[in-house]
Structures are given as structure tokens and as C-alpha cells.
Design an enzyme around this catalytic site. Sequence first.
Site, PDB file in Angstrom:
ATOM      1  CB  ALA A   7       0.700  44.680 -39.772  1.00 48.94           C
ATOM      2  N   GLY A  10      -1.223  39.921 -41.084  1.00 49.02           N
ATOM      3  CA  GLY A  10      -1.010  39.981 -39.825  1.00 49.02           C
ATOM      4  C   GLY A  10      -2.446  39.293 -39.418  1.00 49.02           C
ATOM      5  CD  GLU A  14       1.731  37.262 -40.940  1.00 50.54           C
ATOM      6  OE1 GLU A  14       1.360  38.075 -40.582  1.00 50.54           O
ATOM      7  OE2 GLU A  14       2.720  36.130 -41.347  1.00 50.54           O
ATOM      8  CD  GLU A  18       1.456  39.858 -45.472  1.00 55.13           C
ATOM      9  OE1 GLU A  18       1.361  38.800 -46.544  1.00 55.13           O
ATOM     10  OE2 GLU A  18       1.095  39.544 -44.319  1.00 55.13           O
TER      11      GLU A  18
HETATM   12  N1  DAK Z   1      -2.719  49.430 -41.845  1.00 53.66           N
HETATM   13  C1  DAK Z   1      -3.835  50.753 -41.342  1.00 53.66           C
HETATM   14  N2  DAK Z   1      -4.387  51.431 -41.191  1.00 53.66           N
HETATM   15  C2  DAK Z   1      -5.549  50.769 -41.738  1.00 53.66           C
HETATM   16  C3  DAK Z   1      -5.014  49.052 -42.690  1.00 53.66           C
HETATM   17  C4  DAK Z   1      -4.244  48.763 -42.392  1.00 53.66           C
HETATM   18  N3  DAK Z   1      -3.608  47.015 -42.884  1.00 53.66           N
HETATM   19  N4  DAK Z   1      -6.218  49.093 -43.874  1.00 53.66           N
HETATM   20  C5  DAK Z   1      -7.574  49.863 -43.072  1.00 53.66           C
HETATM   21  N5  DAK Z   1      -6.895  51.001 -42.868  1.00 53.66           N
HETATM   22  C6  DAK Z   1      -7.671  51.766 -42.717  1.00 53.66           C
HETATM   23  C7  DAK Z   1      -7.100  52.752 -43.545  1.00 53.66           C
HETATM   24  O1  DAK Z   1      -6.111  53.736 -43.750  1.00 53.66           O
HETATM   25  C8  DAK Z   1      -8.921  53.949 -43.305  1.00 53.66           C
HETATM   26  O2  DAK Z   1      -8.658  54.766 -42.758  1.00 53.66           O
HETATM   27  P1  DAK Z   1      -8.934  56.132 -42.355  1.00 53.66           P
HETATM   28  O3  DAK Z   1      -8.584  56.016 -44.315  1.00 53.66           O
HETATM   29  O4  DAK Z   1     -10.864  56.262 -42.404  1.00 53.66           O
HETATM   30  O5  DAK Z   1      -7.904  56.955 -41.782  1.00 53.66           O
HETATM   31  C9  DAK Z   1      -9.659  52.915 -42.304  1.00 53.66           C
HETATM   32  O6  DAK Z   1      -8.921  51.670 -42.431  1.00 53.66           O
HETATM   33  C10 DAK Z   1     -11.330  52.575 -43.444  1.00 53.66           C
HETATM   34  O7  DAK Z   1      -9.947  51.544 -44.474  1.00 53.66           O
HETATM   35  P2  DAK Z   1     -10.659  51.931 -45.905  1.00 53.66           P
HETATM   36  O8  DAK Z   1     -11.346  52.756 -46.051  1.00 53.66           O
HETATM   37  O9  DAK Z   1      -9.753  51.141 -46.798  1.00 53.66           O
HETATM   38  O10 DAK Z   1     -11.652  50.766 -46.353  1.00 53.66           O
HETATM   39  P3  DAK Z   1     -11.986  49.687 -47.549  1.00 53.66           P
HETATM   40  O11 DAK Z   1     -13.978  49.373 -47.060  1.00 53.66           O
HETATM   41  O12 DAK Z   1     -12.385  51.173 -48.843  1.00 53.66           O
HETATM   42  O13 DAK Z   1     -11.359  49.174 -47.646  1.00 53.66           O
HETATM   43  C11 DAK Z   1     -10.453  47.206 -47.204  1.00 53.66           C
HETATM   44  C12 DAK Z   1     -10.898  47.835 -46.894  1.00 53.66           C
HETATM   45  C13 DAK Z   1      -9.695  45.926 -46.250  1.00 53.66           C
HETATM   46  C14 DAK Z   1      -9.913  46.428 -48.428  1.00 53.66           C
HETATM   47  C15 DAK Z   1      -8.120  48.204 -47.482  1.00 53.66           C
HETATM   48  O14 DAK Z   1      -8.742  48.854 -46.407  1.00 53.66           O
HETATM   49  C16 DAK Z   1      -7.767  47.905 -47.361  1.00 53.66           C
HETATM   50  O15 DAK Z   1      -6.848  47.149 -48.281  1.00 53.66           O
HETATM   51  N6  DAK Z   1      -6.166  47.926 -46.264  1.00 53.66           N
HETATM   52  C17 DAK Z   1      -4.751  47.423 -46.478  1.00 53.66           C
HETATM   53  C18 DAK Z   1      -5.510  45.905 -46.020  1.00 53.66           C
HETATM   54  C19 DAK Z   1      -3.137  45.193 -45.860  1.00 53.66           C
HETATM   55  O16 DAK Z   1      -2.532  45.838 -47.430  1.00 53.66           O
HETATM   56  N7  DAK Z   1      -2.923  44.978 -45.368  1.00 53.66           N
HETATM   57  C20 DAK Z   1      -1.637  45.172 -44.963  1.00 53.66           C
HETATM   58  C21 DAK Z   1      -2.068  43.347 -45.002  1.00 53.66           C
HETATM   59  S1  DAK Z   1       0.183  43.172 -44.574  1.00 53.66           S
HETATM   60  C22 DAK Z   1       6.363  42.131 -40.711  1.00 53.66           C
HETATM   61  C23 DAK Z   1       5.761  42.340 -39.899  1.00 53.66           C
HETATM   62  C24 DAK Z   1       3.934  42.572 -39.839  1.00 53.66           C
HETATM   63  C25 DAK Z   1       3.979  42.024 -41.738  1.00 53.66           C
HETATM   64  C26 DAK Z   1       4.544  42.404 -42.083  1.00 53.66           C
HETATM   65  C27 DAK Z   1       5.715  42.485 -42.452  1.00 53.66           C
HETATM   66  N8  DAK Z   1       7.617  43.053 -40.550  1.00 53.66           N
HETATM   67  C28 DAK Z   1       8.179  43.330 -39.328  1.00 53.66           C
HETATM   68  C29 DAK Z   1       8.657  42.449 -41.699  1.00 53.66           C
HETATM   69  C30 DAK Z   1       2.330  42.276 -41.672  1.00 53.66           C
HETATM   70  C31 DAK Z   1       1.898  42.953 -42.567  1.00 53.66           C
HETATM   71  C32 DAK Z   1       0.522  42.608 -43.312  1.00 53.66           C
HETATM   72  O17 DAK Z   1      -0.410  42.573 -42.164  1.00 53.66           O
END
Ligand code: DAK
Length: 263
Positions: free
Chosen positions: A69, A114, A117, A137
Site C-alpha cells: 500500500a 497489500g 494481498e 506491515e
Molecule cells: N509506498 C509508497 N512508495 C513506495 C513504496 C510504498 N509501499 N514502496 C516503494 N516506494 C517508492 C519509494 O519511496 C521510491 O520513491 P522515490 O524515493 O524514488 O520517490 C520508489 O518507490 C523506489 O523505491 P526504493 O528506492 O525504495 O527502491 P529499492 O529497490 O531501494 O527498495 C523496496 C525496494 C521494495 C525494498 C523498498 O521500496 C521498500 O521497502 N518499500 C516499502 C515496502 C513496504 O513496506 N510496503 C508496505 C507494506 S505494508 C491498512 C491498509 C493497508 C495496509 C495496512 C493497513 N489499514 C487501512 C489499516 C497495507 C500495508 C502494506 O502494504
Amino acid sequence: MTATYETLLVEREGPIGIISFNRPKALNALNAMMLRELTLALRELGEGADAVRAIILTGSGEKAFVAGADIAEMAPMGAWAGREFSQLGHIATALMEALPCAMIAAINGFALGGGLEMALACDLIYCSENARLGQPEVNLGVVPGFGGSQRLPRLLGKMRAKELLFTGDMIDAKKAHEIGLVLDVLPKDQLLAHCKNVAQKIATKGPLAIARVKQLVEHGADVPLRDANHQECDTFGLLFDTDDRREGMRAFVEKRPATFTRK
Ligand code: DAK
């Protein structure tokens, strides 16, 4: 295709629909608009008289299916906005399970939070060798918001699921295959072709039979075995009264491929 989409690429190739999450600069992170558009695209492709027989979900760009997400969009949300956002994901995933066509996830890179999911709500999941999957998450202080805490344990068993849900670890494609999270691992440049082949094969089968067997599996998982078997019995009987059942059996006897009409 009638609708236009800002966050998705939506294509149709004969009986197959392909929806690509299309925010590659943000690794296809899911924002509210993307979730709304996803529901719209699923309806456009998967409902009505000219519905496709299978929909493939994949990600645009080289790196990601969906990296979760959109954290930037979620960061300022309060409780009510968070619940509404979660609801958008639940609407899209419930629709994937309810559509009569097959849903196939082609995970071509990161499938996190997400993103995973979305794949978990699909009927079949394949991934490429470079895929990385996880439910991170807890790193952000939240729980999965689009059904991951429920679909993951139903697929893998409670303990495997808890390991992923508690640690937030990313696993590679080999491990995902080993624990039964994906069906097969393909070289990156063969993933989509493989998923299209599977979709094409499904498209040659009886459409009413595919719709009903999907429904039996989905509904059957939530009810006692005796009731689920009863549903199977009723469905089996119901299908006997269709043109497709008559054509399927006639084609076998006449040693030719069947031509199904969804009637
Ligand atoms: N959201 C927003 N931007 C994201 C992103 C994300 N999830 N993942 C990556 N990006 C963006 C980065 O900020 C970066 O943007 P710029 O800085 O270039 O503007 C660009 O994508 C490239 O990412 P990286 O530079 O970080 O790329 P790397 O290859 O170095 O790293 C990575 C890739 C996937 C390991 C890293 O980007 C990362 O850790 N991303 C976040 C992964 C993550 O934690 N995803 C979220 C999972 S939690 C809920 C509703 C929904 C949810 C929960 C609760 N409620 C309403 C209660 C769901 C939650 C989730 O999905």
C-alpha cells in the site's frame, strides 16, 4: 475497453484480460485511486455477456508487482480514513473471488504487504525468479489491511503465515515455492507467457463449470464438509441441464473439441 485508467494498464487479448498495476516509479504502490480503478477494471473485464475467461494481474516496469500500500498516502490517515482505505482493498479482493472467471497473479518482482494481498485473492499465483514476497506491515506498526491476516493462514497454515506476519521478512521465489505460496517459478521473460498459456487452457473449458467450481471451492472453505458436499451435489445436477454439458459430452463421444456457449 471503454473506461480510461490513470493507475492501471488494462488490455484484452481474446478471452484473456490483463491488468497491470501501473505506477512503476513508486514500485506500483497501491493508493486509493488504484484500488477504485482495480474494482472498475475487474468489473469491466469480468462481468457481462462478453466477459473474459481469465484475468491476469501483473506489475508494470522491471522491479515490482506491487511494493505494498502507498505508505506516503497512508501516513496522515486517521482511524476512519484508514478503515475506508482498508475497505477499498476488501471490495476489490472480494470481487476477485466472486468473479466467474479465473484470476491469475503473475508476480514479476516485489509483492509486499497489500501487493501480496492482491495476489492472495487470486485463484492461481505464479512468480518470476526475481520475485520477493512478504507481509512487512509490522515494520510500520500496522497489520495487513486487505485480507492478508486471513487468506495467508488459510493458504499456508497458521504457523507459516505467522512467521511471515510476525517477522515482516521478505522471502525469495524459491522459498515461496517451497512453502506453497506460489505454484511455479518462471524465468522473468517467460512469466507472462506462462500465465497466458494457463489462461488460454482455462478458456477452452466449460465457462459455467469453471465459474461453479470456483464458487464451490470459495464457499466450501467456509462451511462444514457435509454442507459443502451438498452444494457440490446440487451444482453437479444443475449443470446437467445446460447446453454446455450436453455439448461437452457429445464432443467427447464424437472425438472433437467442444464448443461452449455459456448456456
Ligand atoms: N509506498 C509508497 N512508495 C513506495 C513504496 C510504498 N509501499 N514502496 C516503494 N516506494 C517508492 C519509494 O519511496 C521510491 O520513491 P522515490 O524515493 O524514488 O520517490 C520508489 O518507490 C523506489 O523505491 P526504493 O528506492 O525504495 O527502491 P529499492 O529497490 O531501494 O527498495 C523496496 C525496494 C521494495 C525494498 C523498498 O521500496 C521498500 O521497502 N518499500 C516499502 C515496502 C513496504 O513496506 N510496503 C508496505 C507494506 S505494508 C491498512 C491498509 C493497508 C495496509 C495496512 C493497513 N489499514 C487501512 C489499516 C497495507 C500495508 C502494506 O502494504
